[in-house]
Design an enzyme around this catalytic site. Sequence first.
Site, mmCIF file in Angstrom:
data_model
loop_
_atom_site.group_PDB
_atom_site.id
_atom_site.type_symbol
_atom_site.label_atom_id
_atom_site.label_comp_id
_atom_site.label_asym_id
_atom_site.label_seq_id
_atom_site.Cartn_x
_atom_site.Cartn_y
_atom_site.Cartn_z
ATOM 1 N N LYS A 1 41.496 21.853 -16.118
ATOM 2 C CA LYS A 1 42.312 21.298 -15.053
ATOM 3 C C LYS A 1 43.530 22.143 -14.742
ATOM 4 O O LYS A 1 44.150 21.955 -13.717
ATOM 5 C CB LYS A 1 42.667 19.838 -15.314
ATOM 6 N N LYS B 1 44.997 29.539 -25.721
ATOM 7 C CA LYS B 1 46.220 29.280 -24.948
ATOM 8 C C LYS B 1 47.279 30.348 -25.207
ATOM 9 O O LYS B 1 48.091 30.634 -24.341
ATOM 10 C CB LYS B 1 46.759 27.880 -25.224
ATOM 11 N N LYS C 1 34.619 26.693 -19.540
ATOM 12 C CA LYS C 1 34.747 25.252 -19.272
ATOM 13 C C LYS C 1 35.586 25.031 -18.015
ATOM 14 O O LYS C 1 36.475 25.820 -17.692
ATOM 15 C CB LYS C 1 35.329 24.511 -20.478
HETATM 16 P P1 ATP Z 1 43.939 21.982 -19.739
HETATM 17 O O1 ATP Z 1 43.136 22.848 -18.850
HETATM 18 O O2 ATP Z 1 45.287 21.633 -19.186
HETATM 19 O O3 ATP Z 1 43.954 22.406 -21.158
HETATM 20 P P2 ATP Z 1 41.725 20.179 -19.959
HETATM 21 O O4 ATP Z 1 40.975 20.192 -18.681
HETATM 22 O O5 ATP Z 1 41.138 20.883 -21.114
HETATM 23 O O6 ATP Z 1 43.212 20.584 -19.708
HETATM 24 P P3 ATP Z 1 42.594 17.933 -21.554
HETATM 25 O O7 ATP Z 1 43.723 17.065 -21.171
HETATM 26 O O8 ATP Z 1 42.861 18.956 -22.571
HETATM 27 O O9 ATP Z 1 41.958 18.656 -20.303
HETATM 28 O O10 ATP Z 1 41.369 17.049 -21.975
HETATM 29 C C1 ATP Z 1 41.148 15.702 -21.647
HETATM 30 C C2 ATP Z 1 39.772 15.290 -22.083
HETATM 31 O O11 ATP Z 1 38.781 15.874 -21.234
HETATM 32 C C3 ATP Z 1 39.397 15.749 -23.500
HETATM 33 O O12 ATP Z 1 38.646 14.743 -24.126
HETATM 34 C C4 ATP Z 1 38.535 16.957 -23.279
HETATM 35 O O13 ATP Z 1 37.654 17.183 -24.331
HETATM 36 C C5 ATP Z 1 37.806 16.571 -22.003
HETATM 37 N N1 ATP Z 1 37.414 17.751 -21.238
HETATM 38 C C6 ATP Z 1 38.238 18.712 -20.769
HETATM 39 N N2 ATP Z 1 37.561 19.628 -20.072
HETATM 40 C C7 ATP Z 1 36.255 19.242 -20.103
HETATM 41 C C8 ATP Z 1 35.054 19.793 -19.562
HETATM 42 N N3 ATP Z 1 35.067 20.899 -18.841
HETATM 43 N N4 ATP Z 1 33.889 19.142 -19.775
HETATM 44 C C9 ATP Z 1 33.861 17.999 -20.497
HETATM 45 N N5 ATP Z 1 34.969 17.424 -21.044
HETATM 46 C C10 ATP Z 1 36.154 18.026 -20.853
#
Ligand code: ATP
Length: 326
Positions: free
Chosen positions: A195, A110, A192
């Site tokens: 979002k 980040k 990965k």
């Molecule tokens: P950001 O992109 O804003 O960092 P993020 O997509 O990583 O967000 P988080 O809010 O950080 O989402 O994560 C919410 C949950 O979703 C966590 O348990 C995280 O491990 C899971 N998660 C996030 N991205 C993935 C993915 N690509 N595949 C599986 N699990 C995921």
Amino acid sequence: MRIYSAIQPTGCITIGNYIGAVKNWLAMQDGNECIFSIANQHALTVRQDPQEFRARTLSFFAQFLACGLDPEKSILYVQSHVPQHSELAWILSCMTYIGELDRMTQFKDKSRKNEDNINAGLLTYPVLMAADILLYKADVVPVGKDQKQHLELTRDIAIRFNNRFGETFVVPEPYIPKQGAKITSLQNPLEKMSKSDKDANAMVSIIDPPDAIMRKFKRAVTDSDNRIVFSEDKPGISNLLSIYSAFTGESIEEAEKRFEGKGYGDFKLAVGEAVVDALTPIRNKYAEYLSDKAELERIMKEGAEKASRIAERTLQKVKKKIGFII
Ligand code: ATP
Ligand code: LTN
């Protein structure tokens, strides 16, 4: 068992979040004591527009309910409504070393992506996460693979505290699904699905309309050898197989058989359709929940009251142990 997990209100809930986290939360609701929150204080580590931030928090809460998280079964709340999180985070941050924080992959990641805003919160983020989990004495924390390192740090902090002040915290276990723990970007299958990705084609939101979902799957990056098998050297196809399997309940092997001899075009369409079928009821319920903001806020506040009662008990115990006058 007591289960705790959270999600930050950034971007929109993707099928990665759904498969890696929310789907497992749903399965755990019966027979366990579940607590799920919207981690809006964590989301503050990147710049947020206040109006959008408020709206997105409500929208996430409506998405929780639309997915089937049930306030009658689980405690659902918004992190900033429970001030005990920040209080415990401060105490724990005085027991966490900078060396432990600046080697976290997410911090490095980040920092690289937000060069103009490497704030202190980005570094201490895992301490707040540890406070979230430890306040509720959670036994199990269902998360995606990317959070494994943060969970290990949470365990280290809990053990350190317990050793110094006596048994106080439960040392939590991560629950990382075998399949779907890392759904990858549709545009770059080595990264990965995130979002907050700037490329909307890289991710599918759980409330995307059907035509957008179909379009994104049609454009998904694959390879050129036209074999639909799950394997490390075929990250794009493997990712699509994982998504298909998660939404249909069919195993990867069954899916491989089903698509044997078929072309990538047909396969991508089938994956898109499976996702549309599974998400349509969620999208419809979401619209219903979002249309009654007063009711959403009522459920949210009710959850916060329940959460706060548990959190306060732990916090009082911690304060006593460390020598605060209570
Ligand atoms: P950001 O992109 O804003 O960092 P993020 O997509 O990583 O967000 P988080 O809010 O950080 O989402 O994560 C919410 C949950 O979703 C966590 O348990 C995280 O491990 C899971 N998660 C996030 N991205 C993935 C993915 N690509 N595949 C599986 N699990 C995921
Ligand atoms: N850091 C997590 C979100 C999160 C979380 C938590 C997950 C905040 N607090 C407590 C599990 C338990 C993430 O997914 N990025």
